[in-house]
Design a protein around this motif. Sequence first.
Motif, short mmCIF file in Angstrom:
data_model
loop_
_atom_site.label_atom_id
_atom_site.label_comp_id
_atom_site.label_asym_id
_atom_site.label_seq_id
_atom_site.Cartn_x
_atom_site.Cartn_y
_atom_site.Cartn_z
N GLY A 15 0.85 -1.19 0.00
CA GLY A 15 0.00 0.00 0.00
C GLY A 15 0.88 1.24 0.00
N PRO A 16 0.64 2.18 0.92
CA PRO A 16 1.47 3.39 0.95
C PRO A 16 2.78 3.19 1.72
CG PRO A 16 -0.26 3.55 2.59
CD PRO A 16 -0.51 2.27 1.84
N SER A 17 2.94 2.05 2.37
CA SER A 17 4.12 1.83 3.21
C SER A 17 5.23 1.16 2.42
CB SER A 17 3.76 0.95 4.41
OG SER A 17 2.77 1.56 5.21
N GLN A 18 6.39 1.80 2.40
CA GLN A 18 7.52 1.26 1.65
C GLN A 18 8.28 0.26 2.52
OE1 GLN A 18 9.96 4.19 -0.22
NE2 GLN A 18 11.26 2.69 -1.26
N ALA A 19 8.52 -0.94 1.95
CA ALA A 19 9.22 -2.00 2.68
C ALA A 19 10.65 -2.19 2.20
CB ALA A 19 8.46 -3.32 2.53
N LEU A 20 10.88 -2.05 0.90
CA LEU A 20 12.22 -2.16 0.33
C LEU A 20 12.63 -0.83 -0.27
CD1 LEU A 20 12.08 -5.65 -1.46
CD2 LEU A 20 12.69 -5.13 0.92
N PHE A 21 13.86 -0.43 0.01
CA PHE A 21 14.33 0.89 -0.40
C PHE A 21 15.53 0.82 -1.34
CE2 PHE A 21 12.09 1.34 3.53
CZ PHE A 21 11.44 2.57 3.46
N GLY A 22 15.80 -0.36 -1.88
CA GLY A 22 16.94 -0.51 -2.76
C GLY A 22 17.71 -1.77 -2.43
N VAL A 23 17.20 -2.91 -2.92
CA VAL A 23 17.84 -4.19 -2.66
C VAL A 23 18.56 -4.65 -3.92
CG1 VAL A 23 17.45 -6.65 -2.18
CG2 VAL A 23 16.23 -4.89 -0.86
N ASP A 24 19.82 -5.04 -3.75
CA ASP A 24 20.63 -5.56 -4.85
C ASP A 24 21.15 -6.93 -4.44
OD1 ASP A 24 21.06 -2.97 -6.62
OD2 ASP A 24 21.49 -2.38 -4.56
N LEU A 25 21.06 -7.89 -5.35
CA LEU A 25 21.71 -9.19 -5.14
C LEU A 25 21.77 -9.93 -6.46
CD1 LEU A 25 19.63 -11.93 -5.02
CD2 LEU A 25 18.80 -10.69 -3.04
N THR A 44 11.93 -11.52 3.50
CA THR A 44 10.77 -12.21 2.90
C THR A 44 10.12 -11.35 1.83
OG1 THR A 44 10.36 -13.56 4.87
CG2 THR A 44 8.49 -13.18 3.41
N THR A 45 10.11 -10.04 2.00
CA THR A 45 9.56 -9.16 0.97
C THR A 45 10.41 -9.22 -0.30
OG1 THR A 45 8.66 -7.67 2.65
CG2 THR A 45 8.89 -6.78 0.42
N THR A 46 11.72 -9.33 -0.14
CA THR A 46 12.59 -9.48 -1.30
C THR A 46 12.26 -10.76 -2.06
OG1 THR A 46 14.39 -8.26 -0.25
CG2 THR A 46 14.99 -9.74 -2.05
N ILE A 47 12.08 -11.86 -1.32
CA ILE A 47 11.73 -13.12 -1.96
C ILE A 47 10.37 -13.02 -2.64
CG2 ILE A 47 11.05 -15.50 -1.43
CD1 ILE A 47 13.36 -15.53 0.61
N SER A 49 9.03 -10.40 -3.87
CA SER A 49 9.19 -9.57 -5.06
C SER A 49 9.80 -10.38 -6.20
CB SER A 49 10.08 -8.37 -4.74
OG SER A 49 9.51 -7.57 -3.73
N ILE A 50 10.79 -11.22 -5.89
CA ILE A 50 11.42 -12.06 -6.91
C ILE A 50 10.40 -13.02 -7.51
CG2 ILE A 50 13.11 -13.90 -7.29
CD1 ILE A 50 14.80 -12.53 -5.05
N CYS A 51 9.56 -13.59 -6.67
CA CYS A 51 8.61 -14.62 -7.11
C CYS A 51 7.32 -14.06 -7.69
CB CYS A 51 8.30 -15.56 -5.95
SG CYS A 51 9.72 -16.51 -5.37
N GLY A 52 7.17 -12.75 -7.70
CA GLY A 52 5.96 -12.14 -8.25
C GLY A 52 4.79 -12.13 -7.30
N LEU A 53 5.03 -12.43 -6.03
CA LEU A 53 3.95 -12.41 -5.04
C LEU A 53 3.68 -10.99 -4.56
CD1 LEU A 53 5.13 -15.54 -3.05
CD2 LEU A 53 3.32 -15.43 -4.79
N GLU A 54 4.67 -10.13 -4.66
CA GLU A 54 4.53 -8.69 -4.42
C GLU A 54 5.19 -7.97 -5.58
OE1 GLU A 54 2.83 -7.19 -2.12
OE2 GLU A 54 2.39 -8.94 -0.86
N LYS A 55 4.54 -6.94 -6.11
CA LYS A 55 5.10 -6.21 -7.24
C LYS A 55 5.99 -5.08 -6.76
CE LYS A 55 3.98 -8.09 -11.11
NZ LYS A 55 5.08 -8.61 -11.96
#
Length: 229
Positions: A15-25, A44-47, A49-55
């Motif tokens: 929603g309006p809350s930012q969880a990732l601010f710049g993840v590199d791997l 878990t949010t990074t994972i 995002s990778i898997c398409g569960l969160e955009k």
Amino acid sequence: MTNLLEVSAIETFYGPSQALFGVDLTVGEGQVVALMGRNGMGKTTTIASICGLEKYRRGSIHFRGQDLWTLPSHKIARLGVGLVPEGRRCFPNLTVYENLIAAARSGDWTLDRVADLFPRLKERYSQYANTLSGGEQQMLAVGRALMTNPELLILDEATEGLAPVIRQEIWQAVRNLKATGQSILIVDKTLAELLPIADQCVILEKGTTVWAGTPDQMTRDIENRYLGV
């Protein structure tokens, strides 16, 4: 070494809350990469995002050079990304056998090969998943992901909450997978088990990649600063 997965500067919101601010791997072919950080730092949010569960809203994720931005989660899975989610999430009203074949795809990983990795699963083919112990459910979740014949296996807290004996069985399975050349992205808090099998480590702090390097490069100061209680 060819990079299988490339995550660059991703930013993800709930929603309006930012969880990732710049993840590199990055995960190279045949590499085991440990994604590390304290609770609530974005692993878990990074994972997801990778898997398409969160955009993710900004940045990029490429798998074998393909941009994942437009792809739904099931198509990302079909590309070769296998997820063992936190909390196992087996299908409770399906048998062990039915769980294993539910999303199976043709390839090197077969029922027999999963049974070789986790012999007790074969003994329980006819049991419903909700009758298994927590450790057996974790083995089932790993086996189910392997039955999709993934190029990249993602393990999110695969040993959390398990008895020590079962944890050692899971870690031995991970070591066996590494020996076969399986590419793995793994989240876990048990540094004593994680560091010896990792080729690279990535540490997140407040939704940002703050350190990356080999286990040999991780000093006690880095551990205390980013991973200590």
